[in-house]
Design a protein around this motif. Structure first.
Motif, mmCIF file in Angstrom:
data_model
loop_
_atom_site.group_PDB
_atom_site.id
_atom_site.type_symbol
_atom_site.label_atom_id
_atom_site.label_comp_id
_atom_site.label_asym_id
_atom_site.label_seq_id
_atom_site.Cartn_x
_atom_site.Cartn_y
_atom_site.Cartn_z
ATOM 1 N N SER A 1 0.808 -1.224 0.000
ATOM 2 C CA SER A 1 0.000 0.000 0.000
ATOM 3 C C SER A 1 0.838 1.268 0.000
ATOM 4 O O SER A 1 0.391 2.311 -0.459
ATOM 5 C CB SER A 1 -0.936 -0.004 1.219
ATOM 6 O OG SER A 1 -0.190 -0.158 2.423
ATOM 7 N N ALA B 1 -3.213 -9.082 2.666
ATOM 8 C CA ALA B 1 -4.150 -8.166 2.003
ATOM 9 C C ALA B 1 -3.456 -7.375 0.902
ATOM 10 O O ALA B 1 -3.968 -7.264 -0.227
ATOM 11 C CB ALA B 1 -4.765 -7.223 3.036
ATOM 12 N N ASP B 2 -2.300 -6.804 1.225
ATOM 13 C CA ASP B 2 -1.555 -6.028 0.226
ATOM 14 C C ASP B 2 -1.093 -6.913 -0.931
ATOM 15 O O ASP B 2 -1.106 -6.503 -2.102
ATOM 16 C CB ASP B 2 -0.344 -5.360 0.872
ATOM 17 C CG ASP B 2 -0.704 -4.086 1.621
ATOM 18 O OD1 ASP B 2 -1.870 -3.641 1.510
ATOM 19 O OD2 ASP B 2 0.172 -3.521 2.311
ATOM 20 N N ASN C 1 -2.525 -9.746 -2.028
ATOM 21 C CA ASN C 1 -3.675 -10.118 -2.850
ATOM 22 C C ASN C 1 -4.108 -8.967 -3.759
ATOM 23 O O ASN C 1 -4.482 -9.181 -4.919
ATOM 24 C CB ASN C 1 -4.846 -10.553 -1.966
ATOM 25 C CG ASN C 1 -4.631 -11.941 -1.375
ATOM 26 O OD1 ASN C 1 -3.880 -12.753 -1.928
ATOM 27 N ND2 ASN C 1 -5.290 -12.230 -0.271
ATOM 28 N N THR C 2 -4.048 -7.763 -3.235
ATOM 29 C CA THR C 2 -4.415 -6.582 -4.026
ATOM 30 C C THR C 2 -3.444 -6.406 -5.193
ATOM 31 O O THR C 2 -3.857 -6.158 -6.336
ATOM 32 C CB THR C 2 -4.414 -5.307 -3.156
ATOM 33 O OG1 THR C 2 -5.395 -5.448 -2.116
ATOM 34 C CG2 THR C 2 -4.718 -4.075 -3.970
ATOM 35 N N ALA C 3 -2.152 -6.521 -4.881
ATOM 36 C CA ALA C 3 -1.127 -6.340 -5.905
ATOM 37 C C ALA C 3 -1.203 -7.440 -6.968
ATOM 38 O O ALA C 3 -1.075 -7.175 -8.167
ATOM 39 C CB ALA C 3 0.257 -6.327 -5.259
ATOM 40 N N ALA D 1 -3.854 -9.317 -7.772
ATOM 41 C CA ALA D 1 -5.082 -9.179 -8.542
ATOM 42 C C ALA D 1 -4.912 -8.167 -9.669
ATOM 43 O O ALA D 1 -5.341 -8.402 -10.816
ATOM 44 C CB ALA D 1 -6.235 -8.758 -7.629
ATOM 45 N N ALA D 2 -4.272 -7.060 -9.360
ATOM 46 C CA ALA D 2 -4.033 -6.026 -10.355
ATOM 47 C C ALA D 2 -3.057 -6.522 -11.428
ATOM 48 O O ALA D 2 -3.260 -6.251 -12.629
ATOM 49 C CB ALA D 2 -3.483 -4.761 -9.694
#
Length: 270
Positions: free
Chosen positions: A248, A258-259, A261-263, A265-266
């Protein structure tokens, strides 16, 4: 006593004195010769010792000599020097590149926190994993643990990709990963002890012999050179399609699930 007898006695005394002085002089001469001889031997010994020390100081270290050793590439590698390590399902279209140094404490933190998520994604076929090993901490902290552990990882990879991944997880675990300043991975017996927690490596004499004999030491140096040429300046670094994945904060690798998974996914959508 007559004057003649007195003179004879004096002459005899003088002769005895002369003989004694000559004897003392000879003893002194011999003593000096011994001292000089010992001094010469001492100087030569010192010179020899200095010479030996200079030779030893200028003698290439083990890892410097390993640069000229015959390259043995682990199984399950590709590329000119066997430094391309990409594992995963053939159906996975994306590849997550992990740049890690075995001694790196932040890599250990990443593996302990996010490693199981990476493994789950890998098992699900979301992406392949490419491993690029670094050894720069051996230079900055001094030591050889990064190189030695990387060589042992090569021995595990030679057994199977699964053994490699499990062994890497074990090396970075809270139980086995040493403090950054503790060069514990330089000890082959310690690396083998950690490997005994991995089913495929436990009691595996072929793996153990490779670790003890340094079969993949040259490969570890080639892998390290690959990292150095990559332009990556720190570990852990994660890349997909050449793009660095960050948390983040936008600067460092994602260090929470969490960070990550976000990265991911993108990156998978890109």
């Amino acid at each position: 006593m007559s004057k003649r007898n007195s003179q004879a006695a004096k002459n005899a005394a003088r002769e005895r004195l002369r003989v004694e002085r000559e004897r003392q002089a000879k003893r002194a001469k011999v003593k000096r010769q011994i001292v000089v001889a010992c001094s010469v031997v001492g100087v030569l010994a010192a010179a020899g010792g200095i010479g030996y020390a200079v030779v030893q100081a200028n003698k290439p270290s083990y890892w410097e000599e390993a640069k000229n050793a015959k390259l043995v590439k682990p199984a399950n590698t590709t590329g000119e020097n066997g430094t391309t390590v990409v594992i995963g399902k053939s159906t996975a279209k994306k590849t997550l590149a992990l740049y890690e140094d075995p001694r790196c404490p932040v890599c250990a933190q990443f593996e302990q926190t996010v490693g199981s998520t990476v493994k789950a994604d890998y098992d699900a076929g979301k992406y392949k994993i490419q491993f690029v090993g670094a050894t720069f901490l051996d230079r900055s902290l001094t030591g050889e643990g990064s190189k030695n552990a990387l060589s042992a990882l090569g021995a595990a990879l030679n057994v199977s990709p699964e053994a490699f991944l499990e062994y890497k997880t074990a090396l970075y675990s809270a139980k086995w990963h040493p403090e950054e300043s503790d060069d514990k991975f330089k000890d082959d017996s310690y690396l083998i002890k950690v490997a005994d927690t991995v089913p495929a490596l436990k009691g595996n004499t072929k793996f153990q012999t490779a670790v003890k004999d340094g079969t993949f030491d040259k490969w570890a140096l080639e892998m390290s050179a690959t990292f150095d040429a990559s332009g990556v300046s720190g570990t852990p670094t994660l890349k997909m399609d050449g793009k660095t994945l960050t948390g983040s904060g936008g600067k460092n690798a994602p260090m929470t699930v969490a960070d990550f998974n976000t990265a991911i996914a993108a990156a998978l959508k890109a």
